[in-house]
Every structure is written in structure tokens, then in C-alpha cells.
Design an enzyme around this catalytic site. Structure first.
Site, short mmCIF file in Angstrom:
data_model
loop_
_atom_site.label_atom_id
_atom_site.label_comp_id
_atom_site.label_asym_id
_atom_site.label_seq_id
_atom_site.Cartn_x
_atom_site.Cartn_y
_atom_site.Cartn_z
N LEU A 89 3.19 -3.21 4.48
CA LEU A 89 2.98 -4.23 3.46
C LEU A 89 1.48 -4.49 3.36
CD1 LEU A 89 5.31 -5.90 2.14
CD2 LEU A 89 4.83 -7.69 3.81
N HIS A 90 0.90 -4.35 2.18
CA HIS A 90 -0.51 -4.70 2.07
C HIS A 90 -0.93 -5.14 0.68
CE1 HIS A 90 -0.73 -0.67 0.40
NE2 HIS A 90 -1.90 -0.98 -0.09
N ARG A 91 -0.02 -5.05 -0.33
CA ARG A 91 -0.42 -5.42 -1.70
C ARG A 91 -0.79 -6.89 -1.76
NH1 ARG A 91 -1.49 -0.94 -4.23
NH2 ARG A 91 -0.05 0.59 -3.43
N ASP A 151 5.44 -1.49 0.32
CA ASP A 151 4.86 -1.67 -1.01
C ASP A 151 3.79 -0.61 -1.27
OD1 ASP A 151 2.76 -2.60 0.54
OD2 ASP A 151 2.86 -4.67 -0.19
#
Ligand code: UD1
Length: 361
Positions: free
Chosen positions: A204-206, A279
Site C-alpha cells: 500500500l503506498h498510493r 494498490d
């Protein structure tokens, strides 16, 4: 012929590795590498150069973190003198990050032809910074090297002439297929105490998922629910780890937060998993190539072929939707792999062949 390749972030390294290796196989070509320095930690950058045998960059621009304006502006200022010194015949940019757009703008304005690898992808969501980078890079670049038919179609719809569009396939899959045997020997599962196919992997990094504490907290709670059924392994991007700490969020039991992993360890980890929740754009493609079920924690994808032909499902961030998709995935046998056309490990050689074609713009 002199080809100057530009990278800045973790996914760029995975794409440039096979292109640099292919250039090195041609005695009539000289490849140089510019690292903008957008990603700079050992785990986010150097580890990938080591795992993927990428030669050290000829130029490191050291732009580091900052707002988008700062990153793009600093990259442009630092890249221009490099371009002036190197005087390449081609600039090759990959992906959709700030480095991609910044280098493209500088090169086209100095009259140096630009080839964009991974051209034509569109999420049709202008709130994503990457979407702006994609649209602008494709509008400016001379040669648009696409991974799939939907990308060609997007470019035609934007009025880009056919002569600039070349479908070459997915260069990330070159790296994946080449490194799979090495990754198989990595002891990462044993070290964490995992059994193949009995755990889930999360990334997850968006900004849309991690920058708003309520959204990030909601996702962590969902991962906690999934962890009631199987262990959830979560190698966290530095941005995500920082946001968890800043918001004072608690990682639920059964969810194991790890530092970012290198390419080979991470390949071993996700390829042996029961399912992936992510993501990331690249991971949607990679899971499709190996037939690993993937749930994409976004409202839309710029990689629709991973849904129509691959193992990807776009599930957004709603708890009910995600948990029922997880339950369905755990109850379903894996389908046979049907990788999209030209996701075959030979994309880099097709890219170099197009660059060497005298009729290329
Ligand atoms: C960037 C890309 C994104 C890509 C992602 C892959 C843009 C607009 N975004 O997002 O498309 O999917 O890379 O990872 O170009 N940080 C570190 N060490 C590092 C790198 C980053 O600590 O080596 C921290 C910095 O504090 C930085 C934050 O992570 O502020 C975010 O990094 P940044 O490069 O701004 O964007 P990403 O979220 O990584």
C-alpha cells in the site's frame, strides 16, 4: 548510437534492468544511466541495483523527497546539463513517475528524441499524480512503446498518430521471468515462518490510500479481519510506515509489518502467497503473469488487461467488498495462467529493435 536511460523510483529499476542488459548486448549501442534520486534509501533503490545487476548510474541527480513541483523542477534543472554533456540519440523514460515526466520535458525541448516505455496506460482518474504524468509524457514523447492493445487504443483516442505507437509488451515481465529461478531459492518464507499458499501479501503506498488517516485506519482494520483467516504480510513503503506512525494507528494482530523488501525476496514472497492485496500498478501485472490472485485496493486500474485476462479484481476500499472478495478467492481454485500477448520475457529486445530502426521518429 547513444541511449540515455532515466530512472527515479523503485518500479523504474525493474523496468530499466532488462533494457540496459539488452543495450549491452549490442556492440553498436552505448547505454548510459541517469538516476534522478527520487527514491534514495538502500531498500528502495540500491537493493534493486544489486538484485537486478543494474550498472551503477553514470549520473545521480540526488533530487530526494519533496512536493511534486519540487521533485519535477529539481529533476529538470539537474537533468539539463547532463543531457548537454551526454548528447544522446535517444532518451528512454519508463513508467509514470515524476522522473519520467521531468526528463521528458527537458529532452523534447532540447530536441532530443524521447521513447516512453509503458506508454498509453490510463486510469481516467486525474486525481492520481501518475495519470497527469502519463498523459503529459505521452503527449510530448516521440516514440510510445506500449504494453497492451488498450494502451494503443487510448493513444489513438488522444489523436496520437499511428507512426508513434509501437506495441512491444510488458518489460517488467522480462525481469520477472528472468529472476524467478533465483528468487525460488530465497529463504524468506522460512525466515518469517510461512507456508506457501497459506498467507496473504499486502502492499500500500498510493496517497489516496495512505495519506488520509481514516482511509488508512480502515484498511488496516480490514487487514486485521483477513488475518483472522490467514497471516497477512505487509512490507511497508516508507511513506506508508510514516503515515501509520504520524496518525498513531495500531497494526492489528496477525498483520506483520516488514521493511520494504528487495526484488528477489519480494518476488519469492508474493509468488508463493495465497493472494495479494495491493494498490501497486506493477504488482497487478506481475500477479497476472504468474496467475496469483490479486485484489486491487483502488477504484479503477490503468491496467485493465490484468482484469479481463489476468487474475486481478478491482475492489476499492470498502470493507464488505474486500472481505467478500477475499472469501471468494480463498474458496476458489486457481485458474490456468493466460498472460497477455507479448508479456513473454522478450520486450526489451523489441524495444531496442525499434530504437535501432532508422525510420523511428
Ligand atoms: C512514487 C511514484 C509512484 C510510484 C511509487 C513507487 C510519483 C508521482 N509517484 O511514489 O507513482 O508508484 O513511487 O514506490 O512519482 N521515501 C523514503 N525513501 C525512499 C523513497 C521515498 O523515505 O527511498 C519517502 C519520502 O519521505 C517521500 C515518501 O517516501 O516523501 C514518498 O516518496 P515519493 O517518491 O515522493 O513518492 P512515492 O509514494 O514513493
Amino acid at each position: 548510437m547513444k541511449i540515455l536511460n532515466v530512472v527515479g523510483t523503485r518500479p523504474n529499476f525493474v523496468k530499466i534492468a532488462p533494457i540496459m542488459a539488452e543495450i549491452a548486448r549490442h556492440p553498436d549501442l552505448r547505454g548510459t544511466l541517469v538516476h534522478t534520486g527520487q527514491h534514495f534509501d538502500d531498500a528502495m533503490s540500491d537493493a534493486f541495483f544489486r538484485d537486478l545487476d543494474i550498472p551503477p548510474p553514470d549520473h545521480d541527480l540526488g533530487v530526494g523527497p519533496g512536493t511534486h513541483a519540487e521533485q519535477v523542477a529539481r529533476t529538470m534543472l539537474a537533468f539539463e546539463p547532463v543531457l548537454e554533456t551526454e548528447r544522446p540519440d535517444w532518451v528512454v523514460v519508463v513508467g509514470d513517475v515524476n522522473a519520467t515526466l521531468a526528463a521528458t520535458l527537458v529532452a523534447v525541448k532540447r530536441g532530443v528524441p524521447v521513447a516512453h516505455v509503458e506508454a498509453g496506460l490510463r486510469s481516467f482518474d486525474r486525481n492520481m499524480p501518475e495519470e497527469i504524468n502519463r498523459v503529459l509524457t505521452d503527449a510530448a514523447a516521440d516514440l510510445l512503446l506500449t504494453p497492451s492493445a488498450d494502451a494503443d487504443e487510448n493513444l489513438r483516442r488522444e489523436g496520437i498518430p499511428e507512426s508513434r505507437i509501437h506495441r512491444v509488451g510488458n518489460v517488467m515481465i522480462d525481469t520477472l521471468l528472468r529472476r524467478l529461478p533465483e528468487a525460488a531459492d530465497r529463504p524468506v518464507l522460512r525466515k518469517i515462518g510461512l507456508t506457501p499458499r497459506e498467507y496473504a501479501v499486502v502492499t500500500l503506498h498510493r496517497p489516496s490510500n495512505v495519506d488520509v488517516p481514516e482511509t488508512l485506519g480502515g484498511l488496516l482494520a480490514i487487514f486485521g479481519r483477513i488475518a483472522e483467516r490467514l497471516p497477512v504480510i505487509f512490507p511497508a513503503h516508507p511513506r506508508t510506515r510514516a503515515r501509520i506512525a504520524e496518525a498513531g494507528l495500531v497494526v492489528p494482530p496477525g498483520v506483520q509489518l516488514l521493511p520494504p523488501l528487495g526484488y528477489l525476496d519480494f518476488l519469492k514472497l508474493w509468488s508463493e502467497s495465497r493472494l495479494v492485496l495491493t494498490d501497486s500498478g506493477g504488482l497487478q501485472e506481475e500477479t497476472t503473469a504468474l496467475g496469483v490472485p490479486c485484489l486491487t485496493l483502488r477504484e479503477r486500474t490503468e491496467r485493465p488487461v490484468t482484469v479481463t485476462q489476468g487474475t486481478n479484481r478491482v475492489v476499492g476500499t470498502d470493507a464488505g467488498t474486500i472481505l467478500s472478495a477475499v472469501a471468494e478467492t480463498l474458496a476458489t481454485e486457481r485458474l490456468p495462467i493466460r498472460p497477455p500477448a507479448l508479456w513473454d520475457g522478450h520486450t526489451a529486445s523489441r524495444i531496442v529493435a525499434v530504437l535501432k530502426t532508422p525510420t523511428s521518429p
